[in-house]
Design a protein around this motif. Structure first.
Motif, mmCIF file in Angstrom:
data_model
loop_
_atom_site.group_PDB
_atom_site.id
_atom_site.type_symbol
_atom_site.label_atom_id
_atom_site.label_comp_id
_atom_site.label_asym_id
_atom_site.label_seq_id
_atom_site.Cartn_x
_atom_site.Cartn_y
_atom_site.Cartn_z
ATOM 1 N N ALA A 154 0.830 -1.207 0.000
ATOM 2 C CA ALA A 154 0.000 0.000 0.000
ATOM 3 C C ALA A 154 0.865 1.258 0.000
ATOM 4 N N SER A 155 0.364 2.286 -0.675
ATOM 5 C CA SER A 155 1.036 3.591 -0.695
ATOM 6 C C SER A 155 -0.021 4.676 -0.826
ATOM 7 N N LEU A 156 0.306 5.834 -0.301
ATOM 8 C CA LEU A 156 -0.641 6.946 -0.350
ATOM 9 C C LEU A 156 -0.933 7.342 -1.792
ATOM 10 N N SER A 157 0.080 7.330 -2.654
ATOM 11 C CA SER A 157 -0.117 7.742 -4.046
ATOM 12 C C SER A 157 -1.085 6.810 -4.761
ATOM 13 N N ALA A 158 -1.026 5.504 -4.487
ATOM 14 C CA ALA A 158 -1.939 4.548 -5.119
ATOM 15 C C ALA A 158 -3.363 4.732 -4.614
ATOM 16 N N VAL A 159 -3.506 4.970 -3.314
ATOM 17 C CA VAL A 159 -4.837 5.209 -2.746
ATOM 18 C C VAL A 159 -5.445 6.478 -3.338
ATOM 19 N N LYS B 107 5.258 18.118 -9.467
ATOM 20 C CA LYS B 107 5.857 17.115 -10.349
ATOM 21 C C LYS B 107 7.375 17.201 -10.295
ATOM 22 N N ARG B 108 7.880 18.382 -10.086
ATOM 23 C CA ARG B 108 9.330 18.594 -9.996
ATOM 24 C C ARG B 108 9.869 18.132 -8.651
ATOM 25 N N LEU B 109 9.123 18.400 -7.560
ATOM 26 C CA LEU B 109 9.621 18.138 -6.216
ATOM 27 C C LEU B 109 9.222 16.766 -5.686
ATOM 28 N N ILE B 110 7.935 16.420 -5.793
ATOM 29 C CA ILE B 110 7.422 15.138 -5.278
ATOM 30 C C ILE B 110 6.468 14.537 -6.309
ATOM 31 N N PRO B 111 6.992 13.970 -7.385
ATOM 32 C CA PRO B 111 6.162 13.529 -8.508
ATOM 33 C C PRO B 111 5.110 12.485 -8.153
ATOM 34 N N ARG B 112 5.383 11.614 -7.177
ATOM 35 C CA ARG B 112 4.422 10.560 -6.838
ATOM 36 C C ARG B 112 3.114 11.126 -6.289
ATOM 37 N N ALA C 285 -6.334 4.606 -16.825
ATOM 38 C CA ALA C 285 -5.046 5.220 -17.155
ATOM 39 C C ALA C 285 -4.468 5.964 -15.955
ATOM 40 N N ILE C 286 -5.334 6.535 -15.130
ATOM 41 C CA ILE C 286 -4.872 7.234 -13.930
ATOM 42 C C ILE C 286 -4.254 6.250 -12.940
ATOM 43 N N CYS C 287 -4.823 5.060 -12.846
ATOM 44 C CA CYS C 287 -4.367 4.066 -11.865
ATOM 45 C C CYS C 287 -3.222 3.200 -12.375
ATOM 46 N N ALA C 288 -2.929 3.249 -13.673
ATOM 47 C CA ALA C 288 -1.906 2.372 -14.241
ATOM 48 C C ALA C 288 -0.618 3.109 -14.593
ATOM 49 N N GLY C 289 -0.556 4.414 -14.369
ATOM 50 C CA GLY C 289 0.608 5.204 -14.759
ATOM 51 C C GLY C 289 1.651 5.333 -13.661
ATOM 52 N N ASP C 290 2.760 5.959 -13.995
ATOM 53 C CA ASP C 290 3.858 6.138 -13.048
ATOM 54 C C ASP C 290 3.461 7.002 -11.855
ATOM 55 N N GLU C 291 2.502 7.915 -12.063
ATOM 56 C CA GLU C 291 2.080 8.779 -10.967
ATOM 57 C C GLU C 291 1.417 7.981 -9.848
ATOM 58 N N CYS C 292 0.853 6.827 -10.194
ATOM 59 C CA CYS C 292 0.239 5.966 -9.177
ATOM 60 C C CYS C 292 1.316 5.356 -8.286
ATOM 61 N N HIS C 293 2.313 4.725 -8.918
ATOM 62 C CA HIS C 293 3.451 4.164 -8.186
ATOM 63 C C HIS C 293 4.534 3.802 -9.187
ATOM 64 N N LYS C 294 5.783 3.982 -8.791
ATOM 65 C CA LYS C 294 6.894 3.657 -9.684
ATOM 66 C C LYS C 294 6.963 2.167 -9.996
ATOM 67 N N ASP C 295 6.573 1.348 -9.047
ATOM 68 C CA ASP C 295 6.611 -0.111 -9.220
ATOM 69 C C ASP C 295 5.278 -0.596 -9.781
ATOM 70 N N PRO C 296 5.240 -1.089 -11.034
ATOM 71 C CA PRO C 296 3.978 -1.545 -11.621
ATOM 72 C C PRO C 296 3.307 -2.658 -10.825
ATOM 73 N N LYS C 297 4.099 -3.455 -10.084
ATOM 74 C CA LYS C 297 3.538 -4.564 -9.320
ATOM 75 C C LYS C 297 2.767 -4.108 -8.086
ATOM 76 N N ARG C 298 2.905 -2.836 -7.740
ATOM 77 C CA ARG C 298 2.202 -2.324 -6.554
ATOM 78 C C ARG C 298 1.054 -1.387 -6.916
ATOM 79 N N ARG C 299 0.780 -1.250 -8.207
ATOM 80 C CA ARG C 299 -0.304 -0.357 -8.623
ATOM 81 C C ARG C 299 -1.678 -0.984 -8.460
ATOM 82 N N TYR C 300 -1.734 -2.291 -8.203
ATOM 83 C CA TYR C 300 -3.040 -2.920 -7.983
ATOM 84 C C TYR C 300 -3.732 -2.342 -6.754
ATOM 85 N N ILE C 301 -2.957 -1.723 -5.867
ATOM 86 C CA ILE C 301 -3.543 -1.068 -4.695
ATOM 87 C C ILE C 301 -4.528 0.022 -5.127
ATOM 88 N N ALA C 302 -4.230 0.682 -6.244
ATOM 89 C CA ALA C 302 -5.154 1.700 -6.757
ATOM 90 C C ALA C 302 -6.490 1.072 -7.134
#
Length: 390
Positions: free
Chosen positions: A8-13, A164-169, A276-293
């Motif tokens: 779990a991560s805040l960005s994915a939630v 996006k420059r300072l805290i992209p996630r 697309a919002i839940c499957a992109g890099d902004e959701c999480h850098k690790d694609p295997k952890r984006r299912y949390i979204a």
């Protein structure tokens, strides 16, 4: 459960929440129009929202959990638009029959495995070009919205560029927060107190069968759901690197449509924009952890469905310009990545460009959406190009 907590991560939630916010707020008015066209009263309209929220929530949560990928489902927005102009001549019970019939067709398509085989034949650059074409109007909506509300959208856009420059996630989280704060500070202070906080009641209506309605409305509902929603939905997963089998996903969305149709769940399908919002890099850098979204979106969808009229009233607070700008900003990275993938190879560039332009144009032949025709024209262009080379 332990693995979910570790992943779990805040960005994915946040990505899941933004997907639900945009999914509801951007097209709930069309669902209202479809329900009213079917002859639904206020209690039945609330039942529709509850059924749709519950159906999307359950499918998002369990399919994402099972496949460990962000599987995002949605109601069929073009389907709702079709129903809003087509249901006036039949009874409400016959409309329920139309929903069940369309769901059966989707279920059979999934069980046959045909759709999965067809999508595997579509080259990745063509799929990415089609997806970029579908999402392109959302990117434009940022600046269309700025024409109507320059200060609100300007604040959101500047917030995005800085974060996006300072805290992209967490860029989308800060964009959402900035938009909400801006709207609340310039609105009536008692705005939130006017929202009713109560749960709705589901209303079950048994279907009736009208052959003319099944063919004249049910079949078009199936076609627009498959071409305008499921094809772009599969393209989102493929372009993001997820090779989740499509046929079981279609089968479950079709089954969910059949079960929840008597409550107002007119059509469920794979999402494209919110996925697309839940499957992109902004959701999480690790694609295997984006299912949390996907899990997050499932929970928020169920809560939105249970809240019924309260959620609809809450979403009505936010202006359309904010929702449009939020959707466009959240999808900027996805649009750019798909355009890059589509145009990267010289051999596929012209075919991908044709696919992109046809999809953006919005052309519709035989009532079939431009996303489908974009793939068809792109495939023809690619085929002719390969023949010429040989």
């Amino acid at each position: 459960m332990l693995r979910i907590l570790n992943d779990a991560s805040l960005s994915a939630v946040v990505a899941g929440f933004v997907a639900v916010l945009i999914g509801f707020a951007s097209s709930v008015a069309i669902v209202f129009q479809a329900a009213q066209s079917a002859g639904a009263d206020a209690s039945i309209i609330v039942s529709w929202i509850m059924a749709l929220g519950f159906g999307m929530g359950v499918t998002c949560f369990f399919l994402s959990l099972w496949y460990r990928s962000p599987v995002i489902t949605a109601w069929s927005t073009p389907g709702a638009a079709l129903l809003a102009t087509s249901l006036g001549s039949i009874s409400y019970s016959e409309a329920i029959g139309v929903f069940v019939f369309s769901g059966v067709l989707v279920l059979l398509t999934g069980l046959s495995g045909l759709f999965d085989k067809i999508m595997r034949l579509v080259p990745l650059p063509i799929a990415c070009a089609m997806l970029a074409g579908v999402l392109f109007k959302f990117g434009l909506s940022i600046f269309d919205s700025m024409m109507s509300d320059v200060f609100l959208v300007g604040v959101m856009l500047i917030t995005y560029l800085v974060s996006k420059r300072l805290i992209p996630r967490y860029a989308v989280l800060f964009v959402l927060a900035s938009g909400v704060v801006f709207v609340l500070t310039r609105s009536d202070a008692h705005l939130l107190s006017n929202i009713p906080f109560n749960l709705g009641t589901p209303v079950w209506v048994w279907p009736e069968w009208n052959i003319s309605a099944l063919i004249g409305i049910g079949l078009p509902l199936y076609i627009v759901t498959m071409t305008a929603q499921n094809i772009p939905g599969v393209a989102v997963m493929r372009s993001s690197g997820y090779h989740t089998p499509v046929s079981p996903l279609l089968s479950w969305t079709g089954f969910t449509s059949i079960v929840l149709a008597p409550l107002g769940g007119f059509a469920f399908n794979l999402a494209a924009i919110t996925a697309a919002i839940c499957a992109g890099d902004e959701c999480h850098k690790d694609p295997k952890r984006r299912y949390i979204a996907g899990l997050s979106a499932g929970v928020f969808y169920v809560l939105a469905g249970l809240a019924g009229t309260s959620v609809v009233a809450l979403f009505s607070i936010f202006p359309a310009t904010m929702i449009s700008a939020l959707a466009g900003i959240a999808l900027l990275g996805t649009i750019g990545m798909n355009l890059k993938t589509a145009m990267m190879e010289d051999t596929n560039r012209e075919a991908a460009l044709v696919t992109f332009l046809v999809t953006v144009s919005g052309v519709s032949f035989g009532g079939i959406a431009s996303a489908f025709w974009g793939i068809v024209f792109g495939a023809i262009c690619l085929l002719v190009s390969n023949i010429k080379k040989k």
